[in-house]
Each structure stands twice: as C-alpha cells, then as structure tokens.
Design an enzyme around this catalytic site. Structure first.
Site, PDB file in Angstrom:
ATOM      1  CG  ASN A 142      -0.344  -0.232   2.509  1.00 25.81           C
ATOM      2  OD1 ASN A 142       0.670  -0.903   2.614  1.00 25.81           O
ATOM      3  ND2 ASN A 142      -0.950   0.309   3.554  1.00 25.81           N
ATOM      4  CG  ASP A 186       0.808  -3.684  10.885  1.00 21.89           C
ATOM      5  OD1 ASP A 186       1.159  -3.337   9.745  1.00 21.89           O
ATOM      6  OD2 ASP A 186      -0.335  -3.470  11.329  1.00 21.89           O
ATOM      7  CG  HIS A 229      -6.086  -5.309   7.123  1.00 27.95           C
ATOM      8  ND1 HIS A 229      -5.244  -4.330   7.613  1.00 27.95           N
ATOM      9  CD2 HIS A 229      -7.275  -5.093   7.746  1.00 27.95           C
ATOM     10  CE1 HIS A 229      -5.901  -3.574   8.477  1.00 27.95           C
ATOM     11  NE2 HIS A 229      -7.142  -4.017   8.567  1.00 27.95           N
TER      12      HIS A 229
END
Length: 450
Positions: A96, A307, A181
């Site tokens: 992303n 993360d 996710h």
C-alpha cells in the site's frame, strides 16, 4: 589440517532446531558451514559470543516502508536500517504505497529502489485489486514476491478488495499462501459514526473498528479459502472472537499477531499515548490481549510480525479520527518480545519459532529461518540479561518515535549478521547496505536451487 571459515562465532548458546546448544558456528561463503566445537578453526573474523544467545536471523514478514510516495515517513534505506539495528535480517514489505504495488512494473520499481540501499534481505507483497484479480497467479510467481496481499477493510492507502466477486476471483487464482488484512468494510462504514461522535478521543477506535468487524472478515476469508483449497495467512489478529475460527481452520490458515497487540492494552494505551496507540485493527482490552497470549502458548500463533507502519509525530498529533493509523515497530519487535521472555510469558524457543522458523515455513522462504548447516548465515546475537531502555536516540526510523519509547526491557540485540557479514553491532550499522531479494521455494528460477 584445520578448517577455514570466513566467520566463526564462538562461545555462545546457539538456538538450533534441536534446542539450545553450547557450540560454535562456522560460516563460509555466506552460509552456515559447521556447528560444533571449532577451537582450531582459521577464520577471517571471529565473534566472541560468551554470555550471548545466537538466534536465527529474525524475519519480519509485515512492514510498511512507505516508498514510493511516503518517503517523508520512511523509506527503504531507513526502514531496513531500523531492521538491522533491531536484529531483523529479512523483511517482507507491504503493497500500500503510492502508487500501490499491483503490477510487474511496480514490483520491479521497488527492487530497483532497494538495490544498494537496503541493509537487510527483502521481499515485496503484490496487492490484489479489481484490475489485477485475473492474473494474481502470474504476479505471485515473480522472483522476490512474498505473495499476494488482500485488504478486506480500508486501511492506510488505496487498496481495498471488499466485493465478493473480486475476492472470489483472487482467492480462486492464487496458488501460494496469501496474506489478508481481515476487517469487514461494510461493518466499518456502518460504525464510522462512533469515531466521528468522539472527536479527539482515540479510545473510540476499537469501538468503531469493533471485534465483529474482524470476526466477519475472518470468517468470510476462511470460507473462501476452504472453498478454493487456498492457503491464507491472517495478519495481526486482535480479537478473542477470531481465535476459535482460526483453530478450526488449521488445514489452510496460519496466524500472525503483533507485539503491539500482545503488549499494549485499552483503554490505558489511548490515555497514555493518544493517537500514537492508533492502529488497524485496534489495540483492544485485557480480554482480547489475554486470549492472544493463550493462542501464543497453545501454538495457534505461527508468526510475530511488527506491522511497522510509521507516520510522523506531526501527522499523529492530528485530532482523532483524522489522525492516521499505524506505528513504527520493526526495530522494537525483538527487544519487546525478549522482555516478554524475561517476564516468563513465553520461552526463547517459542520466540524463535514465531520470528524465524514460523515465517520461513508459512511463506516457504528458501534457505532461511534456522541455524543449520547449509542455511544462510543470518544470525541475531542477543543478550537476554541486558537491562536497557528503548529511547528515541536509538531509533532509526524517520518517524522518530515509538509507542514503546521509555519502556525498560530485559533482553537486547547486540549484533546482526546477514549472510555471514556483520551489518550491525552495539547500536551501529556497519559497512554498506548489501541486502538482496529473498528467495522462495515456489519462485526459484531454474538452476538457482541449492
């Protein structure tokens, strides 16, 4: 005649596949060549590891290094530098970015950017989208691709696959394990007024992105994976509710948790840290945190991933819900988890299982994840008795802050070895960046195995 090596690590306690062993490690041509008593070995370099534990190099299989498009927060050089200082030798970076990593060209651009700048070995996920859904099976087979990543709930960045048709196409076409996710987009849209009704109160974050949002998405992706015979890694599990579902899906599902969800706890973290405690999925209350620890102890959890998702302090200072979700974590993963070892919540062997053997097994990573003959000489030397404080001066991320800043920990990485070369020691990076694309058993080109 004595054997000669490029590097010999002597006197340490080595975390081998058969347990902790007092032995030396001999390294030649970037790989582990010998384990045992090597008192007369000739070596170009020797490390005295008396009093230290020698771990397989830590693999962080979920980081966001923001390049391209967000280099003011982080880039591939600073992110991998943070990794090296934290004892991490391999990272898998998420798609992303801006633009998102959804094509052959975007993936190659990341490898080009990493060349000569990455301190550790690296792989990149390709993001699933409506545009590439019909050829994700081709993209996931590209060398250095960690796999396909699906965002079921909107998070940082433009990637979102929420409709059933696109999800079904993606899951039906993948052949490798994909990562997800899992938060339900419709549920998040429905409950967003909970966040908007609580301006400047980040403790509303787990009310908005509630356990039901996670549970619905996890159930949905597990059903799709079962229908298609696909393998799924469900990332950053945050709720007690999802764990029984995952336990019933062990034939096709694996599980990741983060140090944040194991360490921080609502509502205290939101009072103490404000938006700096805000991430997706949210840090939740003691019931969920306790359930995650039970899942660690029971063996349900396969992987610890950081993360690492940095934002600048100024960005985080925006009033909730305009503050962005995510926090740095790649450099603090190991110190925070070693402190949990010191406090008796898990064994060092279990930590190695979740930070090296686990990610290597889940993603079929070639030549990494254990201290054994023939494997890459990726090693993390730690002092399990060191008493340190995580402070801003040690952090290398451009973000410049950590939710664990000021935390006193027992256990610390003191040296990081990548393919036989010492890349960090005693809080400093050494030499120049020589990280390479990671290799996966399912993407090895002909003639590259072994």
């Amino acid at each position: 005649m004595s054997e000669s090596y490029d590097l010999v690590i002597t006197g340490g306690t080595v975390m081998t596949p058969w347990g902790a062993a007092a032995c030396d490690v001999g390294v030649r041509d970037g790989r582990i060549a010998a384990l045992g008593d090597l008192p007369n070995a000739a070596a170009a370099q020797t490390i005295d590891a008396v009093g230290l534990h020698v771990l397989p190099g830590v693999i962080d299989s979920q980081v966001h290094f923001r390049e391209p498009g967000g280099e003011h927060k982080e880039d591939l050089a600073t992110g991998t530098r943070s990794a090296a200082l934290g004892g991490v030798t391999t990272i898998f970076e998420m798609p992303n970015t801006k633009p998102p990593t959804t094509s052959v060209e975007a993936l190659q651009d990341k490898f080009d950017r990493a060349a000569g700048r990455a301190w550790v070995d690296h792989a990149f996920f390709v993001g699933a989208s409506a545009e590439n859904a019909h050829h994700v099976d081709e993209l996931e087979r590209l060398p250095g691709c960690a796999g396909i990543k699906i965002f079921m709930g909107a998070s940082t960045g433009p990637l979102l696959v929420a409709d059933e048709a696109t999800l079904d196409t993606v899951v039906g076409r993948v052949r490798r394990r994909f990562a997800v996710h899992a938060e339900d987009a419709a549920r998040l849209d429905e409950r967003k007024p909970h966040a908007q009704a609580s301006p400047a109160d980040p403790s509303a974050h787990p009310v908005w992105r509630d356990p039901e949002a996670a549970l619905r998405a996890t159930r949905r992706i597990l059903a799709l994976a079962r229908r298609h015979g696909a393998r799924v890694q469900v990332l950053h599990i945050s709720t007690a509710d999802e764990l029984p579902e995952l336990a019933r899906a062990r034939d096709h599902a694996t599980v990741e948790v983060t140090p944040q969800h194991l360490t921080l706890e609502a509502p205290d973290c939101y009072r103490q840290l404000g938006p700096k405690a805000q991430m997706n999925p949210p840090v939740r209350d003691s019931r969920h945190r306790a359930a995650l620890w039970n899942a660690v102890r029971s063996g349900l959890v396969d992987v610890i991933g950081s993360d690492h998702a940095p934002h600048t302090a100024d960005e985080k200072d925006a009033a909730y819900p305009d503050s962005p979700s995510g926090m740095p974590g790649v450099q603090t993963l190991l110190p925070v988890m070693l402190n949990h070892v010191a406090e008796g919540r898990l064994s060092l062997e279990r930590l190695v299982d979740m930070t090296a053997a686990g990610p290597a097994r889940v993603y079929n990573l070639a030549g990494k994840g254990r201290v054994a003959e023939g494997y890459d000489a990726d090693l993390t030397l730690v002092d399990t008795r060191a008493d340190r404080t995580i402070d801003a001066d040690w952090l290398a991320s451009k973000a410049g802050w950590s939710p664990f800043e000021g935390m006193r920990v027992t256990g610390w990485p003191v040296a990081t070895v990548l393919r036989g070369q010492v890349i960090a020691r005693d809080g400093e990076v050494l030499g120049s960046p020589h990280g390479r694309p990671a290799r996966f058993q399912e993407t090895l080109a002909p003639g590259t195995a072994g």
